[in-house]
Write an enzyme that holds these catalytic residues in place. Structure first.
Site, short mmCIF file in Angstrom:
data_model
loop_
_atom_site.label_atom_id
_atom_site.label_comp_id
_atom_site.label_asym_id
_atom_site.label_seq_id
_atom_site.Cartn_x
_atom_site.Cartn_y
_atom_site.Cartn_z
CB THR A 188 -0.90 0.01 1.26
OG1 THR A 188 -1.46 1.29 1.43
CG2 THR A 188 -0.10 -0.31 2.53
CG ASP A 189 -1.06 5.02 -1.07
OD1 ASP A 189 -1.68 4.39 -0.18
OD2 ASP A 189 -1.61 5.91 -1.75
CD GLU A 190 -3.53 3.30 4.32
OE1 GLU A 190 -3.41 3.30 5.55
OE2 GLU A 190 -4.58 2.99 3.74
CE1 TYR A 211 -3.29 -2.96 5.57
CE2 TYR A 211 -3.23 -0.59 5.13
CZ TYR A 211 -3.26 -1.91 4.67
OH TYR A 211 -3.24 -2.16 3.32
CE LYS A 214 0.20 -4.79 2.83
NZ LYS A 214 -0.12 -6.14 2.27
N1 NAD Z 1 -8.07 -2.17 -0.64
C1 NAD Z 1 -7.17 -1.20 -0.86
O1 NAD Z 1 -7.55 -0.07 -1.17
C2 NAD Z 1 -5.70 -1.50 -0.77
C3 NAD Z 1 -4.83 -0.46 -1.04
C4 NAD Z 1 -3.45 -0.73 -1.00
C5 NAD Z 1 -3.00 -2.01 -0.72
N2 NAD Z 1 -3.88 -3.01 -0.45
C6 NAD Z 1 -3.33 -4.34 -0.17
O2 NAD Z 1 -3.84 -5.24 -1.14
C7 NAD Z 1 -4.04 -6.52 -0.56
C8 NAD Z 1 -5.48 -6.95 -0.77
O3 NAD Z 1 -6.34 -5.98 -0.16
P1 NAD Z 1 -7.93 -6.17 -0.17
O4 NAD Z 1 -8.53 -4.83 -0.05
O5 NAD Z 1 -8.33 -7.06 -1.26
O6 NAD Z 1 -8.10 -6.93 1.23
P2 NAD Z 1 -9.34 -7.76 1.76
O7 NAD Z 1 -9.37 -7.53 3.24
O8 NAD Z 1 -10.56 -7.51 0.96
O9 NAD Z 1 -8.92 -9.29 1.48
C9 NAD Z 1 -7.90 -9.94 2.19
C10 NAD Z 1 -8.03 -11.43 1.92
O10 NAD Z 1 -6.97 -12.09 2.63
C11 NAD Z 1 -7.51 -13.21 3.31
N3 NAD Z 1 -6.68 -13.47 4.49
C12 NAD Z 1 -6.56 -12.68 5.59
N4 NAD Z 1 -5.73 -13.26 6.49
C13 NAD Z 1 -5.29 -14.41 5.91
C14 NAD Z 1 -4.39 -15.44 6.32
N5 NAD Z 1 -3.79 -15.39 7.51
N6 NAD Z 1 -4.16 -16.47 5.49
C15 NAD Z 1 -4.78 -16.53 4.27
N7 NAD Z 1 -5.65 -15.60 3.84
C16 NAD Z 1 -5.90 -14.55 4.65
C17 NAD Z 1 -8.94 -12.82 3.66
O11 NAD Z 1 -9.75 -13.97 3.87
C18 NAD Z 1 -9.34 -12.03 2.42
O12 NAD Z 1 -9.89 -12.88 1.42
C19 NAD Z 1 -3.66 -6.39 0.92
O13 NAD Z 1 -2.35 -6.86 1.07
C20 NAD Z 1 -3.72 -4.91 1.18
O14 NAD Z 1 -2.81 -4.54 2.19
C21 NAD Z 1 -5.22 -2.78 -0.46
#
Ligand code: NAD
Length: 355
Positions: A134-136, A160, A164
């Site tokens: 993430t950019d965070e 969080y 990350k």
């Molecule tokens: N949503 C955003 O805007 C955003 C922005 C920047 C980065 N990200 C990163 O992108 C990635 C996906 O984000 P997202 O929004 O789809 O998240 P999300 O919370 O929708 O999905 C996360 C998934 O990971 C699974 N999970 C959690 N813990 C687990 C474990 N211990 N073992 C196996 N599976 C596990 C969950 O069941 C879920 O399906 C993350 O790494 C997040 O940090 C997200």
């Protein structure tokens, strides 16, 4: 034709990546997902019957299970999206963020390294480990003409983003120390279909159509760069298949908006798309309610995505206006999906206020 192991593939972004790969490429996918509150198999329903799709309900902290999965599926690449992803939840309970985001990433790295070390020839040379972040991790920006680049120093603010940031450091160390062919991407806020309704955009859409208050944290002046999830899925696949190991790519939507403007844009779209409002509501905007700000709330995020554009030829296809319209229309047309989510443990309550 590659086989890609996707962790967190039942989540918001992960499921978009899986749908993108199955629907637009010849590659196959194995999803590894624990199915926490955020994981939802219904988001994979459009591809679940495809012979190139496989699902394993596994925790990325479970080394034995991961060993079996690598041995069984012999993946060509790993795309690592499994994480605890919600900032407010990390304020209420950081432990699971440390466990999944740091220990889980470490466990996955070790499993991938063991598997990769046992490969030879082309299969070894072509193997990739792609970590999605993430950019965070960069903290926040205070000047309006400043942007996060791939070399911006890390300064995470929340449990969080700190977890990350830790996982990013681990991935880079495994690349540098062990030579694991790893890549990292850092992206801005995603939005679009299948987004869990605790996040700002789906929460506002669903609260508005239910005639409930639309919570805006603090004064709503925080700025985020919004990236349509399907644009992001295309970018991630490009990085996993064509990116250079050892490199980092920032991915953003070139769509900076104040949170308050995001909320009013959704209200105005709903005036057009759902003019018949819930009882007692004259204008959706009247539902806007200012609530206590998030502790440690970052002011502005903005991504400079010129490297991925220059080196891999990726640009977002959606503007915020086109993407938000698609998103609102998707939620209006997919009540079954979000009703199922709402029937689960999350009831739209406020999280992340401490104490
Ligand atoms: N949503 C955003 O805007 C955003 C922005 C920047 C980065 N990200 C990163 O992108 C990635 C996906 O984000 P997202 O929004 O789809 O998240 P999300 O919370 O929708 O999905 C996360 C998934 O990971 C699974 N999970 C959690 N813990 C687990 C474990 N211990 N073992 C196996 N599976 C596990 C969950 O069941 C879920 O399906 C993350 O790494 C997040 O940090 C997200």
């Amino acid at each position: 034709m590659k086989r890609i192991l996707i962790t967190g593939g039942a989540g918001f972004i992960g499921s978009a990546v899986v749908r993108h790969i199955i629907q637009n490429t010849a590659d196959s996918v194995v999803v590894v997902d624990k199915l926490t509150y955020a994981g939802n198999l219904a988001s994979l329903a459009p591809v679940a019957d495809d012979l190139r799709f496989a699902f394993e309900q596994v925790d990325i902290c479970d080394r034995d299970a991961l060993k079996r999965i690598f041995a069984t599926y012999q993946p060509d690449a790993v795309m690592h999206l499994a994480a605890e992803s919600h900032v407010d939840r990390s304020i209420d309970g950081p432990a699971v963020f440390i466990e999944t985001n740091i220990v889980g990433t470490y466990t996955l790295l070790e499993s991938a390294r063991e598997f990769w070390a046992g490969l030879s020839g082309d299969k070894k040379a072509q193997f990739r480990f792609h970590h999605i972040s993430t950019d965070e991790v960069y903290g926040d920006l205070h000047s309006t003409d400043d942007y996060f680049t791939e070399t911006t120093p890390y300064a995470p603010s929340s449990p969080y983003s700190a977890s990350k940031a830790s996982s990013d450091h681990l991935v880079r160390a495994w690349q540098r120390t062990y030579g694991l062919p790893a890549l990292v991407t850092n992206c801005s806020n995603n939005y679009g279909p299948y987004h869990f309704p605790e996040k700002l955009i789906p929460l506002i859409i669903l609260n508005a159509v239910a005639g409930k208050a639309l919570p805006v944290y603090g004064n709503g002046q925080q700025i985020r760069d919004w990236l349509y999830v399907e644009d992001h899925a295309r970018a991630l696949y490009l990085v996993a298949t064509q990116g250079k190991p050892g490199e980092t790519y920032n991915i953003g939507g070139h769509n900076e908006r104040k949170n308050l403007d995001v909320v009013t844009t959704i209200c105005d779209l709903l005036e057009e798309l759902v003019p018949a409002k819930p009882a007692g509501v004259n204008h959706y905007r009247d539902l806007i309610t200012y609530v206590a700000d998030r502790p440690g709330h970052d002011l502005r995020y903005a991504i400079d995505a010129s490297k991925i554009e220059r080196e891999l030829g990726w640009t977002p296809q959606e503007t915020f206006e086109s993407g938000i319209r698609k998103t609102v229309e998707w939620y209006l047309a997919n009540e079954t999906w979000w009703k199922q989510v709402q029937d689960g443990s999350y009831q739209g309550e406020r999280l992340g206020l401490q104490g």
